[in-house]
Design a protein around this motif. Structure first.
Motif, PDB file in Angstrom:
ATOM      1  N   LEU A 224       5.663 -14.383  -7.706  1.00 42.35           N
ATOM      2  CA  LEU A 224       5.730 -12.994  -7.246  1.00 42.35           C
ATOM      3  C   LEU A 224       7.048 -12.338  -7.675  1.00 42.35           C
ATOM      4  CD1 LEU A 224       4.072 -10.871  -5.753  1.00 42.35           C
ATOM      5  CD2 LEU A 224       5.299 -11.521  -3.673  1.00 42.35           C
ATOM      6  N   ASP A 225       8.151 -13.079  -7.674  1.00 41.76           N
ATOM      7  CA  ASP A 225       9.434 -12.541  -8.127  1.00 41.76           C
ATOM      8  C   ASP A 225       9.407 -12.239  -9.625  1.00 41.76           C
ATOM      9  OD1 ASP A 225      10.249 -12.879  -5.528  1.00 41.76           O
ATOM     10  OD2 ASP A 225      11.818 -14.336  -5.972  1.00 41.76           O
ATOM     11  N   ILE A 226       8.717 -13.063 -10.388  1.00 42.85           N
ATOM     12  CA  ILE A 226       8.588 -12.841 -11.829  1.00 42.85           C
ATOM     13  C   ILE A 226       7.763 -11.576 -12.084  1.00 42.85           C
ATOM     14  CG2 ILE A 226       7.753 -13.790 -14.017  1.00 42.85           C
ATOM     15  CD1 ILE A 226      10.247 -15.227 -12.716  1.00 42.85           C
ATOM     16  N   VAL A 227       6.702 -11.395 -11.317  1.00 51.06           N
ATOM     17  CA  VAL A 227       5.866 -10.201 -11.455  1.00 51.06           C
ATOM     18  C   VAL A 227       6.717  -8.960 -11.222  1.00 51.06           C
ATOM     19  CG1 VAL A 227       3.885  -8.939 -10.527  1.00 51.06           C
ATOM     20  CG2 VAL A 227       3.757 -11.424 -10.809  1.00 51.06           C
ATOM     21  N   TRP A 228       7.507  -8.977 -10.164  1.00 49.00           N
ATOM     22  CA  TRP A 228       8.390  -7.853  -9.872  1.00 49.00           C
ATOM     23  C   TRP A 228       9.348  -7.608 -11.032  1.00 49.00           C
ATOM     24  CZ3 TRP A 228      13.677  -7.710  -9.722  1.00 49.00           C
ATOM     25  CH2 TRP A 228      14.245  -6.551  -9.220  1.00 49.00           C
ATOM     26  N   TRP A 229       9.938  -8.659 -11.575  1.00 48.07           N
ATOM     27  CA  TRP A 229      10.907  -8.530 -12.661  1.00 48.07           C
ATOM     28  C   TRP A 229      10.260  -7.957 -13.920  1.00 48.07           C
ATOM     29  CZ3 TRP A 229      15.788  -7.983 -13.419  1.00 48.07           C
ATOM     30  CH2 TRP A 229      16.296  -8.067 -14.712  1.00 48.07           C
ATOM     31  N   VAL A 230       9.071  -8.423 -14.267  1.00 49.13           N
ATOM     32  CA  VAL A 230       8.384  -7.903 -15.452  1.00 49.13           C
ATOM     33  C   VAL A 230       8.108  -6.408 -15.286  1.00 49.13           C
ATOM     34  CG1 VAL A 230       6.257  -8.014 -16.826  1.00 49.13           C
ATOM     35  CG2 VAL A 230       7.444 -10.121 -16.183  1.00 49.13           C
ATOM     36  N   ASN A 231       7.682  -5.992 -14.110  1.00 48.45           N
ATOM     37  CA  ASN A 231       7.482  -4.564 -13.862  1.00 48.45           C
ATOM     38  C   ASN A 231       8.773  -3.780 -14.069  1.00 48.45           C
ATOM     39  OD1 ASN A 231       4.837  -5.124 -13.210  1.00 48.45           O
ATOM     40  ND2 ASN A 231       4.928  -4.198 -11.177  1.00 48.45           N
ATOM     41  N   ARG A 232       9.867  -4.311 -13.578  1.00 50.42           N
ATOM     42  CA  ARG A 232      11.166  -3.650 -13.729  1.00 50.42           C
ATOM     43  C   ARG A 232      11.519  -3.510 -15.202  1.00 50.42           C
ATOM     44  NH1 ARG A 232      15.454  -4.320 -16.202  1.00 50.42           N
ATOM     45  NH2 ARG A 232      17.403  -3.612 -15.416  1.00 50.42           N
TER      46      ARG A 232
ATOM     47  N   ASP B 208     -10.652 -11.974  -5.663  1.00 50.66           N
ATOM     48  CA  ASP B 208     -10.004 -10.834  -5.029  1.00 50.66           C
ATOM     49  C   ASP B 208      -8.511 -10.851  -5.332  1.00 50.66           C
ATOM     50  OD1 ASP B 208     -12.335  -9.899  -3.868  1.00 50.66           O
ATOM     51  OD2 ASP B 208     -12.043 -11.051  -2.018  1.00 50.66           O
ATOM     52  N   THR B 209      -7.962  -9.683  -5.563  1.00 54.22           N
ATOM     53  CA  THR B 209      -6.528  -9.554  -5.811  1.00 54.22           C
ATOM     54  C   THR B 209      -5.786  -9.743  -4.499  1.00 54.22           C
ATOM     55  OG1 THR B 209      -6.926  -7.997  -7.602  1.00 54.22           O
ATOM     56  CG2 THR B 209      -4.727  -7.998  -6.631  1.00 54.22           C
ATOM     57  N   PRO B 210      -4.798 -10.634  -4.472  1.00 49.88           N
ATOM     58  CA  PRO B 210      -4.000 -10.775  -3.253  1.00 49.88           C
ATOM     59  C   PRO B 210      -3.386  -9.425  -2.859  1.00 49.88           C
ATOM     60  CG  PRO B 210      -3.524 -12.568  -4.781  1.00 49.88           C
ATOM     61  CD  PRO B 210      -4.374 -11.579  -5.518  1.00 49.88           C
ATOM     62  N   ALA B 211      -3.381  -9.139  -1.574  1.00 54.48           N
ATOM     63  CA  ALA B 211      -2.929  -7.837  -1.072  1.00 54.48           C
ATOM     64  C   ALA B 211      -1.507  -7.516  -1.510  1.00 54.48           C
ATOM     65  CB  ALA B 211      -3.039  -7.796   0.453  1.00 54.48           C
ATOM     66  N   ARG B 212      -0.625  -8.472  -1.525  1.00 57.66           N
ATOM     67  CA  ARG B 212       0.774  -8.177  -1.893  1.00 57.66           C
ATOM     68  C   ARG B 212       0.968  -8.042  -3.398  1.00 57.66           C
ATOM     69  NH1 ARG B 212       3.472 -13.888  -1.331  1.00 57.66           N
ATOM     70  NH2 ARG B 212       1.564 -15.089  -1.570  1.00 57.66           N
ATOM     71  N   LEU B 213      -0.021  -8.493  -4.180  1.00 65.27           N
ATOM     72  CA  LEU B 213       0.036  -8.308  -5.626  1.00 65.27           C
ATOM     73  C   LEU B 213      -0.523  -6.947  -6.034  1.00 65.27           C
ATOM     74  CD1 LEU B 213       0.643  -9.472  -8.440  1.00 65.27           C
ATOM     75  CD2 LEU B 213      -1.618 -10.579  -8.375  1.00 65.27           C
ATOM     76  N   ALA B 214      -1.445  -6.420  -5.254  1.00 66.85           N
ATOM     77  CA  ALA B 214      -2.138  -5.172  -5.604  1.00 66.85           C
ATOM     78  C   ALA B 214      -1.183  -4.010  -5.927  1.00 66.85           C
ATOM     79  CB  ALA B 214      -3.127  -4.786  -4.514  1.00 66.85           C
ATOM     80  N   PRO B 215      -0.143  -3.737  -5.102  1.00 67.28           N
ATOM     81  CA  PRO B 215       0.723  -2.605  -5.459  1.00 67.28           C
ATOM     82  C   PRO B 215       1.525  -2.847  -6.738  1.00 67.28           C
ATOM     83  CG  PRO B 215       1.453  -3.614  -3.391  1.00 67.28           C
ATOM     84  CD  PRO B 215       0.190  -4.305  -3.799  1.00 67.28           C
ATOM     85  N   LEU B 216       1.881  -4.094  -6.997  1.00 72.43           N
ATOM     86  CA  LEU B 216       2.604  -4.395  -8.235  1.00 72.43           C
ATOM     87  C   LEU B 216       1.695  -4.224  -9.450  1.00 72.43           C
ATOM     88  CD1 LEU B 216       4.685  -7.457  -7.028  1.00 72.43           C
ATOM     89  CD2 LEU B 216       5.525  -5.153  -7.537  1.00 72.43           C
ATOM     90  N   LEU B 217       0.434  -4.612  -9.314  1.00 66.68           N
ATOM     91  CA  LEU B 217      -0.511  -4.402 -10.409  1.00 66.68           C
ATOM     92  C   LEU B 217      -0.764  -2.914 -10.629  1.00 66.68           C
ATOM     93  CD1 LEU B 217      -3.145  -7.239  -9.879  1.00 66.68           C
ATOM     94  CD2 LEU B 217      -1.232  -7.165 -11.490  1.00 66.68           C
ATOM     95  N   ALA B 218      -0.865  -2.150  -9.559  1.00 62.78           N
ATOM     96  CA  ALA B 218      -1.056  -0.703  -9.691  1.00 62.78           C
ATOM     97  C   ALA B 218       0.159  -0.079 -10.385  1.00 62.78           C
ATOM     98  CB  ALA B 218      -1.293  -0.071  -8.323  1.00 62.78           C
ATOM     99  N   GLN B 219       1.346  -0.520 -10.030  1.00 63.08           N
ATOM    100  CA  GLN B 219       2.561  -0.019 -10.672  1.00 63.08           C
ATOM    101  C   GLN B 219       2.565  -0.381 -12.153  1.00 63.08           C
ATOM    102  OE1 GLN B 219       6.317  -2.036  -9.783  1.00 63.08           O
ATOM    103  NE2 GLN B 219       7.215  -0.008  -9.383  1.00 63.08           N
ATOM    104  N   PHE B 220       2.201  -1.607 -12.467  1.00 63.38           N
ATOM    105  CA  PHE B 220       2.127  -2.059 -13.856  1.00 63.38           C
ATOM    106  C   PHE B 220       1.119  -1.208 -14.623  1.00 63.38           C
ATOM    107  CE2 PHE B 220       0.542  -4.753 -17.271  1.00 63.38           C
ATOM    108  CZ  PHE B 220       1.696  -5.305 -17.792  1.00 63.38           C
ATOM    109  N   ASP B 221      -0.068  -1.043 -14.054  1.00 67.95           N
ATOM    110  CA  ASP B 221      -1.131  -0.302 -14.735  1.00 67.95           C
ATOM    111  C   ASP B 221      -0.748   1.151 -14.985  1.00 67.95           C
ATOM    112  OD1 ASP B 221      -2.635  -2.638 -14.712  1.00 67.95           O
ATOM    113  OD2 ASP B 221      -3.887  -2.013 -13.019  1.00 67.95           O
ATOM    114  N   THR B 222      -0.140   1.799 -14.010  1.00 67.80           N
ATOM    115  CA  THR B 222       0.245   3.206 -14.215  1.00 67.80           C
ATOM    116  C   THR B 222       1.400   3.310 -15.205  1.00 67.80           C
ATOM    117  OG1 THR B 222       1.665   3.206 -12.249  1.00 67.80           O
ATOM    118  CG2 THR B 222      -0.595   4.004 -11.965  1.00 67.80           C
TER     119      THR B 222
END
Length: 185
Positions: free
Chosen positions: A150-158, A2-16
Motif C-alpha cells: 500500500l505504501d508503494i502504491v501511494w509512492w507511485v501515485n506521487r 473486488d477492489t479493497p476499499a482502501r485501495l479504491a481511492p488510490l486507484l481512482a487518483q491514479f486513473d484520473t
C-alpha cells in the motif's frame, strides 16, 4: 475480485491522473518530445541505431531539467519494473530498459501508457493481504522490499502526479519558447 476499499481511492487518483496526462500529451510531436528546455537536460539520445536515455547516475541532477521523452520513459520504467517485481518474473532491470528507450513521440507515449497500464493491471489483482505484505513488491532499486505494498502504491501515485505536472509544464514552456513553428510566424 473486488477492489479493497482502501485501495479504491488510490486507484481512482491514479486513473484520473492518467486521464489528465493522456489529454495533456495529445498532439505531441517528435521535436517537442525530445526538446531540451535547458542546458544539460536529461533526454534520450541516438545510439547504435536506437535510443538510450540519460541515466541519473551518469549526470549531475542539480538544476537539471528533463525532456518529455525522458520523463515519459521514466514513468514507463517505473510501471514496468514495479509490475514485474510485484506480480511478474522479476527479471526486468533499469539497465536493460534504458537501452531500448523509444525516441519518437508516438513510441514514447505508447511506452509510457503501456508501463503505467501494466502497473494498474497488477494492482487490480491485489487483495487486502497483498496490500499489507511488506516486500510484496520486490523491486530491489528502492524501499519496496521494506514497505507494505500500500505504501508503494501511494509512492507511485506521487511520482505519477509529480512527473505528469512536469510534463504539462514542459508542454506549456515549449508552446511559449521552444516551438520553431511559432518562432517562424
Amino acid at each position: 475480485m473486488d477492489t479493497p476499499a482502501r485501495l479504491a481511492p488510490l486507484l481512482a487518483q491514479f486513473d484520473t491522473s492518467i486521464e489528465a496526462l493522456r489529454e495533456r500529451l495529445t498532439g505531441v510531436d517528435d521535436h517537442e518530445w525530445r526538446w531540451e528546455p535547458g542546458p544539460r537536460a536529461w533526454t534520450v539520445r541516438p545510439i547504435d541505431g536506437g535510443w538510450r536515455r540519460d541515466r541519473e547516475d551518469e549526470r549531475d541532477p542539480v538544476g537539471t531539467v528533463r525532456t518529455l521523452a525522458w520523463l515519459g520513459g521514466h514513468l514507463a520504467e517505473m510501471g514496468l519494473l514495479r509490475s514485474d517485481y510485484t506480480d511478474g518474473d522479476h527479471d526486468l532491470t533499469p539497465q536493460g530498459l534504458c537501452t531500448q528507450w523509444p525516441g519518437t513521440a508516438a513510441e514514447g507515449v505508447a511506452f509510457l501508457f503501456d508501463g503505467l497500464g501494466r502497473w494498474r493491471a497488477t494492482l487490480g489483482r491485489m487483495d487486502d493481504e497483498d496490500l499489507d505484505t511488506v516486500g510484496r513488491s520486490q523491486m530491489p532499486w528502492g524501499l519496496d522490499p521494506n514497505l507494505p505494498l500500500l505504501d508503494i502504491v501511494w509512492w507511485v501515485n506521487r511520482e505519477l502526479i509529480h512527473h505528469a505536472a512536469e510534463m504539462a509544464f514542459i508542454r506549456d514552456l515549449y508552446a511559449q519558447v521552444g516551438n520553431p513553428r511559432e518562432e517562424a510566424a
